[in-house]
Design a protein around this motif. Structure first.
Motif, mmCIF file in Angstrom:
data_model
loop_
_atom_site.group_PDB
_atom_site.id
_atom_site.type_symbol
_atom_site.label_atom_id
_atom_site.label_comp_id
_atom_site.label_asym_id
_atom_site.label_seq_id
_atom_site.Cartn_x
_atom_site.Cartn_y
_atom_site.Cartn_z
ATOM 1 N N SER A 65 0.849 -1.185 0.000
ATOM 2 C CA SER A 65 0.000 0.000 0.000
ATOM 3 C C SER A 65 0.883 1.233 0.000
ATOM 4 O O SER A 65 1.861 1.307 0.741
ATOM 5 N N ILE A 66 0.521 2.200 -0.823
ATOM 6 C CA ILE A 66 1.297 3.438 -0.860
ATOM 7 C C ILE A 66 0.847 4.328 0.299
ATOM 8 O O ILE A 66 -0.345 4.461 0.560
ATOM 9 N N LEU A 86 1.775 10.636 0.880
ATOM 10 C CA LEU A 86 3.031 11.314 0.568
ATOM 11 C C LEU A 86 2.925 12.825 0.741
ATOM 12 O O LEU A 86 3.935 13.526 0.688
ATOM 13 N N HIS A 101 9.758 6.260 -0.392
ATOM 14 C CA HIS A 101 8.579 5.442 -0.091
ATOM 15 C C HIS A 101 8.116 4.673 -1.334
ATOM 16 O O HIS A 101 7.795 3.488 -1.251
ATOM 17 N N VAL A 102 8.071 5.351 -2.472
ATOM 18 C CA VAL A 102 7.616 4.700 -3.703
ATOM 19 C C VAL A 102 8.590 3.598 -4.115
ATOM 20 O O VAL A 102 8.178 2.490 -4.465
ATOM 21 N N THR A 143 8.238 0.131 -2.618
ATOM 22 C CA THR A 143 7.165 -0.749 -3.099
ATOM 23 C C THR A 143 7.553 -1.461 -4.388
ATOM 24 O O THR A 143 6.853 -2.367 -4.828
ATOM 25 N N TYR A 187 8.159 5.813 -10.638
ATOM 26 C CA TYR A 187 7.534 7.084 -10.297
ATOM 27 C C TYR A 187 7.873 8.131 -11.342
ATOM 28 O O TYR A 187 8.830 8.010 -12.091
ATOM 29 N N GLN A 190 -0.523 13.198 -5.206
ATOM 30 C CA GLN A 190 -0.021 11.884 -5.588
ATOM 31 C C GLN A 190 -1.118 11.115 -6.300
ATOM 32 O O GLN A 190 -2.299 11.349 -6.067
ATOM 33 N N GLU A 193 -3.325 7.558 -1.365
ATOM 34 C CA GLU A 193 -2.919 6.781 -0.195
ATOM 35 C C GLU A 193 -3.766 5.522 -0.044
ATOM 36 O O GLU A 193 -4.971 5.552 -0.230
ATOM 37 N N THR A 195 -2.737 -0.186 -3.676
ATOM 38 C CA THR A 195 -1.671 -1.174 -3.738
ATOM 39 C C THR A 195 -0.861 -0.963 -5.011
ATOM 40 O O THR A 195 -1.410 -0.931 -6.106
ATOM 41 N N VAL A 196 0.443 -0.779 -4.849
ATOM 42 C CA VAL A 196 1.337 -0.599 -5.990
ATOM 43 C C VAL A 196 2.525 -1.535 -5.844
ATOM 44 O O VAL A 196 2.867 -1.961 -4.736
ATOM 45 N N VAL A 249 3.667 5.644 -10.138
ATOM 46 C CA VAL A 249 3.137 6.601 -9.163
ATOM 47 C C VAL A 249 3.537 7.994 -9.624
ATOM 48 O O VAL A 249 4.694 8.248 -9.939
#
Length: 86
Positions: free
Chosen positions: A25-26, A29, A40-41, A44, A48, A66, A70, A73-74, A80
């Motif tokens: 899950s993102i 941000l 963070h990206v 996963t 981006y 973003q 939030e 799921t990525v 992103v």
């Protein structure tokens, strides 16, 4: 040609969290620095793109948007979009 199978596309795992990597899950941000958001990206496995936008009184370099949002799921193969104040 007809009858050929593509080993890269499996309908049971394509686009899901099964196989293919550490889909996650993102997080939210918004308000982070661009460096924090990218970190963070990258965790996963997703790719981006950073887009600079003009956003009022927001400090330059702060994340203001973003996509996906939030909680989505990525993972590997997903993209992103990070919108950053410039």
């Amino acid at each position: 040609a007809a009858g050929d199978t593509n080993p890269l596309t499996n309908p049971e795992t394509d686009g899901g969290t099964l196989g293919g990597g550490p889909a996650a899950s993102i997080p939210d941000l918004l308000g982070l620095t661009v460096e924090e958001a990218i970190s963070h990206v990258e965790s996963t496995g997703a790719s981006y793109i950073v887009v600079g936008v003009r956003e009022g009184d927001v400090p330059i370099g702060q994340v203001v948007g973003q996509s996906p949002e939030e909680g989505a799921t990525v993972g590997p193969g997903d993209l992103v979009t990070i919108s950053v104040s410039r």
